[in-house]
Scaffold this active site. Sequence first.
Site, PDB file in Angstrom:
ATOM      1  N   GLY A 186       0.906  -1.051   0.176  1.00 35.05           N
ATOM      2  CA  GLY A 186      -0.077   0.201  -0.012  1.00 35.05           C
ATOM      3  C   GLY A 186       1.092   1.159   0.309  1.00 35.05           C
ATOM      4  O   GLY A 186       0.374   1.997  -1.022  1.00 35.05           O
ATOM      5  N   ALA A 321       9.872 -12.113  -2.973  1.00 35.43           N
ATOM      6  CA  ALA A 321      10.066 -13.572  -4.060  1.00 35.43           C
ATOM      7  C   ALA A 321      11.658 -13.911  -3.825  1.00 35.43           C
ATOM      8  O   ALA A 321      11.379 -14.835  -3.942  1.00 35.43           O
ATOM      9  CB  ALA A 321      10.252 -12.233  -5.164  1.00 35.43           C
ATOM     10  N   HIS A 445      34.895   6.165  -1.022  1.00 40.68           N
ATOM     11  CA  HIS A 445      34.891   7.244   0.012  1.00 40.68           C
ATOM     12  C   HIS A 445      34.598   8.408  -1.651  1.00 40.68           C
ATOM     13  O   HIS A 445      34.761   8.272  -2.270  1.00 40.68           O
ATOM     14  CB  HIS A 445      35.704   7.836   1.063  1.00 40.68           C
ATOM     15  CG  HIS A 445      34.929  10.035   1.125  1.00 40.68           C
ATOM     16  ND1 HIS A 445      34.099  10.127   1.805  1.00 40.68           N
ATOM     17  CD2 HIS A 445      35.725  10.751   0.635  1.00 40.68           C
ATOM     18  CE1 HIS A 445      33.759  11.154   1.509  1.00 40.68           C
ATOM     19  NE2 HIS A 445      34.803  12.376   1.094  1.00 40.68           N
TER      20      HIS A 445
HETATM   21  C1  LIG Z   1       2.079  -5.087  -5.754  1.00 41.98           C
HETATM   22  C2  LIG Z   1       3.209  -6.048  -4.956  1.00 41.98           C
HETATM   23  C3  LIG Z   1       4.101  -5.790  -5.373  1.00 41.98           C
HETATM   24  C4  LIG Z   1       5.323  -6.379  -4.655  1.00 41.98           C
HETATM   25  N1  LIG Z   1       6.681  -6.329  -4.545  1.00 41.98           N
HETATM   26  C5  LIG Z   1       7.561  -7.119  -3.950  1.00 41.98           C
HETATM   27  C6  LIG Z   1       9.362  -7.093  -4.024  1.00 41.98           C
HETATM   28  O1  LIG Z   1       9.971  -6.029  -4.743  1.00 41.98           O
HETATM   29  N2  LIG Z   1      10.258  -7.572  -3.878  1.00 41.98           N
HETATM   30  C7  LIG Z   1       9.753  -8.814  -2.940  1.00 41.98           C
HETATM   31  O2  LIG Z   1      10.153  -9.739  -2.769  1.00 41.98           O
HETATM   32  N3  LIG Z   1       8.501  -9.033  -3.399  1.00 41.98           N
HETATM   33  C8  LIG Z   1       7.330  -8.645  -3.776  1.00 41.98           C
HETATM   34  N4  LIG Z   1       6.150  -8.921  -3.724  1.00 41.98           N
HETATM   35  C9  LIG Z   1       6.007 -10.238  -3.566  1.00 41.98           C
HETATM   36  C10 LIG Z   1       6.519 -10.504  -4.502  1.00 41.98           C
HETATM   37  O3  LIG Z   1       5.237 -10.700  -5.705  1.00 41.98           O
HETATM   38  C11 LIG Z   1       5.957 -13.014  -3.490  1.00 41.98           C
HETATM   39  O4  LIG Z   1       6.491 -12.999  -2.485  1.00 41.98           O
HETATM   40  C12 LIG Z   1       6.137 -13.667  -4.728  1.00 41.98           C
HETATM   41  O5  LIG Z   1       6.139 -13.897  -6.116  1.00 41.98           O
HETATM   42  C13 LIG Z   1       5.704 -14.986  -4.880  1.00 41.98           C
HETATM   43  O6  LIG Z   1       6.207 -16.004  -5.361  1.00 41.98           O
HETATM   44  P1  LIG Z   1       5.612 -17.596  -5.751  1.00 41.98           P
HETATM   45  O7  LIG Z   1       6.849 -18.264  -6.209  1.00 41.98           O
HETATM   46  O8  LIG Z   1       5.523 -18.127  -3.975  1.00 41.98           O
HETATM   47  O9  LIG Z   1       3.907 -17.067  -6.160  1.00 41.98           O
HETATM   48  P2  LIG Z   1       3.486 -16.546  -7.115  1.00 41.98           P
HETATM   49  O10 LIG Z   1       4.509 -15.334  -7.725  1.00 41.98           O
HETATM   50  O11 LIG Z   1       2.017 -15.330  -6.748  1.00 41.98           O
HETATM   51  O12 LIG Z   1       2.990 -17.186  -8.799  1.00 41.98           O
HETATM   52  C14 LIG Z   1       2.164 -18.429  -8.582  1.00 41.98           C
HETATM   53  C15 LIG Z   1       1.569 -18.713  -9.849  1.00 41.98           C
HETATM   54  O13 LIG Z   1       1.137 -19.959  -9.172  1.00 41.98           O
HETATM   55  C16 LIG Z   1       0.423 -20.271 -10.834  1.00 41.98           C
HETATM   56  N5  LIG Z   1      -0.957 -21.191 -10.181  1.00 41.98           N
HETATM   57  C17 LIG Z   1      -1.285 -21.139  -9.297  1.00 41.98           C
HETATM   58  N6  LIG Z   1      -2.077 -21.922  -9.217  1.00 41.98           N
HETATM   59  C18 LIG Z   1      -2.193 -22.368  -9.863  1.00 41.98           C
HETATM   60  C19 LIG Z   1      -2.977 -24.081 -10.058  1.00 41.98           C
HETATM   61  N7  LIG Z   1      -3.568 -24.888  -9.518  1.00 41.98           N
HETATM   62  N8  LIG Z   1      -2.141 -24.171 -11.657  1.00 41.98           N
HETATM   63  C20 LIG Z   1      -0.767 -23.827 -12.071  1.00 41.98           C
HETATM   64  N9  LIG Z   1      -0.495 -22.668 -11.732  1.00 41.98           N
HETATM   65  C21 LIG Z   1      -1.072 -21.860 -10.943  1.00 41.98           C
HETATM   66  C22 LIG Z   1      -0.295 -18.441 -10.367  1.00 41.98           C
HETATM   67  O14 LIG Z   1      -0.581 -18.228 -11.567  1.00 41.98           O
HETATM   68  C23 LIG Z   1       0.907 -17.191 -10.830  1.00 41.98           C
HETATM   69  O15 LIG Z   1       1.702 -17.625 -11.464  1.00 41.98           O
HETATM   70  C24 LIG Z   1       4.828  -7.514  -4.168  1.00 41.98           C
HETATM   71  C25 LIG Z   1       3.397  -8.493  -4.183  1.00 41.98           C
HETATM   72  C26 LIG Z   1       3.154  -6.817  -4.417  1.00 41.98           C
HETATM   73  C27 LIG Z   1       0.537  -7.645  -4.978  1.00 41.98           C
END
Ligand SMILES: Cc1cc2nc3c(=O)[nH]c(=O)nc-3n(C[C@H](O)[C@H](O)[C@H](O)COP(=O)(O)OP(=O)(O)OC[C@H]3O[C@@H](n4cnc5c(N)ncnc54)[C@H](O)[C@@H]3O)c2cc1C
Length: 467
Positions: A186, A321, A445
């Site tokens: 936010g 991430a 520096h």
């Molecule tokens: C606005 C915003 C800003 C952010 N900024 C940061 C940042 O600057 N730095 C940071 O570290 N983190 C940031 N985050 C958090 C970060 O995006 C998440 O922590 C990260 O993406 C998590 O990775 P993941 O691989 O666990 O899941 P995700 O990135 O959520 O990926 C999961 C994937 O699984 C797919 N999926 C789900 N269920 C199924 C299914 N049954 N079959 C096939 N595919 C499926 C989804 O479509 C998705 O593509 C931010 C998040 C938001 C919303």
Amino acid sequence: MSSFDVVIIGSGPGGYVAAIRCAQLGFKTAIIEKYAALGGTCLNVGCIPSKALLASSHHYSDVAHFAEHGIEVSGEIKVNLEKMIARKQAVVDQTVGGVKFLMDKNKITVFEGLGSFVDATHVAIAKADGTSETVEAKNIIIATGSKPSNLPFIKLDKERIITSTEALKLPEVPKHLVIIGGGVIGIELGQVYLRLGAQVSVVEYLDRIIPGMDASLSKELTKVFKKQGMKFYVSHKVKSVERNGKGVVVQAENSKGETITLEGDYALVSVGRRPYTDGLNADKAGVKISDRGMVEVNDHLQTNVPNIYAIGDVVRGAMLAHKAEEEGTMVAELLAGQKPHINYNLIPGVVYTWPEVAAVGQTEEQLKASGIEYKAGSFPFKALGRARAGGDLDGFVKILADAKTDEVLGVHMIGARCADLIAEAVTAMEFKASAEDISRISHAHPTFAEAIKEAALAATDNRALHV
Ligand SMILES: Cc1cc2nc3c(=O)[nH]c(=O)nc-3n(C[C@H](O)[C@H](O)[C@H](O)COP(=O)(O)OP(=O)(O)OC[C@H]3O[C@@H](n4cnc5c(N)ncnc54)[C@H](O)[C@@H]3O)c2cc1C
């Protein structure tokens, strides 16, 4: 039926990094993604697009300081939001294309469709054209990520009452953006629209913004943001969020039971994220999901079903991430018989506003709560030559070290470039550095990194040089 050593469900930073590491280790690997674009939340509607908009809006806000640098601009400087958002999308598309390239390079099979368990070794893929295919896997990694949370009484219409996903592609700069929740997402999006000219009000249930971080960081960020014009209603419980014609009305109650009413044209609901397992049919494989919707895992990220693992936002821990990426690597290496380890205490947290906020290790509040004796050393950026040269004077670095051993227990910083500076603190702590160790390392520096050395000097023996 195709058969694989490892099938990964979800292509976010957890899933796609797991896939690459599995392929590097010689496993026949497939990844299933329900959307056409790979990269998950982070690349499509998270880290990358939000940083693209932060960068564009930062350029715009810098214009206000041109005159003091002797740069004269004639004519009006205007924001073209449509173009800014199109640029953001181009950055996203390019980054997503990069992931596809990496899948091909590593000979990873990519399936587009919703992955659902048939049993513990089979996953059905429901494709957009209505067809379905089932694949067999020795090992399966669940990396299905998270979705925005909501409050039960808020009806998200995704037009005026929106989540971060819609906030990344608004058709106009809001006149008044009311943000519900003062967490990282936010606050970052709030600064984007504040810079572009919106009035921004943040309503937060707890008594401070970015509540998970050290209180000193919240205090400094609030101070700087108030100077920039953002309004805060902390210790306010949101009671209702309603549409009112083309606008929104948000009502919240303070700790004395008084109600405030905020009228805006958009309400951004950013009250956290929830693990996502919809459509996964985890029960068909016997995988346990907790009451809070998380896939339950042990220290090896293994579910209760031995050949099924889970990583990233869908399991316990910080929803970040880089945490998801570390977990993806760890599972691949465990499957290869290696002995990887993640130190969760050293996963840094970053807020990409300006000033940037970054932290690793324990906060002062945590150290006090666990009765650990510590000493603190702080150094303000405004005392640094580099900060003065650039005009980025806000913020400080604070180092917390064990009172007896001098081992660094936490590093908390707010200021220019802290998102990158925190890597030094993570490295130092990974190697169990003492504050004195850091204080004896030569820092170029003039750099912002000198604040880390100075804070370490302050923590070592209260002997910072430049204050
Ligand atoms: C606005 C915003 C800003 C952010 N900024 C940061 C940042 O600057 N730095 C940071 O570290 N983190 C940031 N985050 C958090 C970060 O995006 C998440 O922590 C990260 O993406 C998590 O990775 P993941 O691989 O666990 O899941 P995700 O990135 O959520 O990926 C999961 C994937 O699984 C797919 N999926 C789900 N269920 C199924 C299914 N049954 N079959 C096939 N595919 C499926 C989804 O479509 C998705 O593509 C931010 C998040 C938001 C919303």
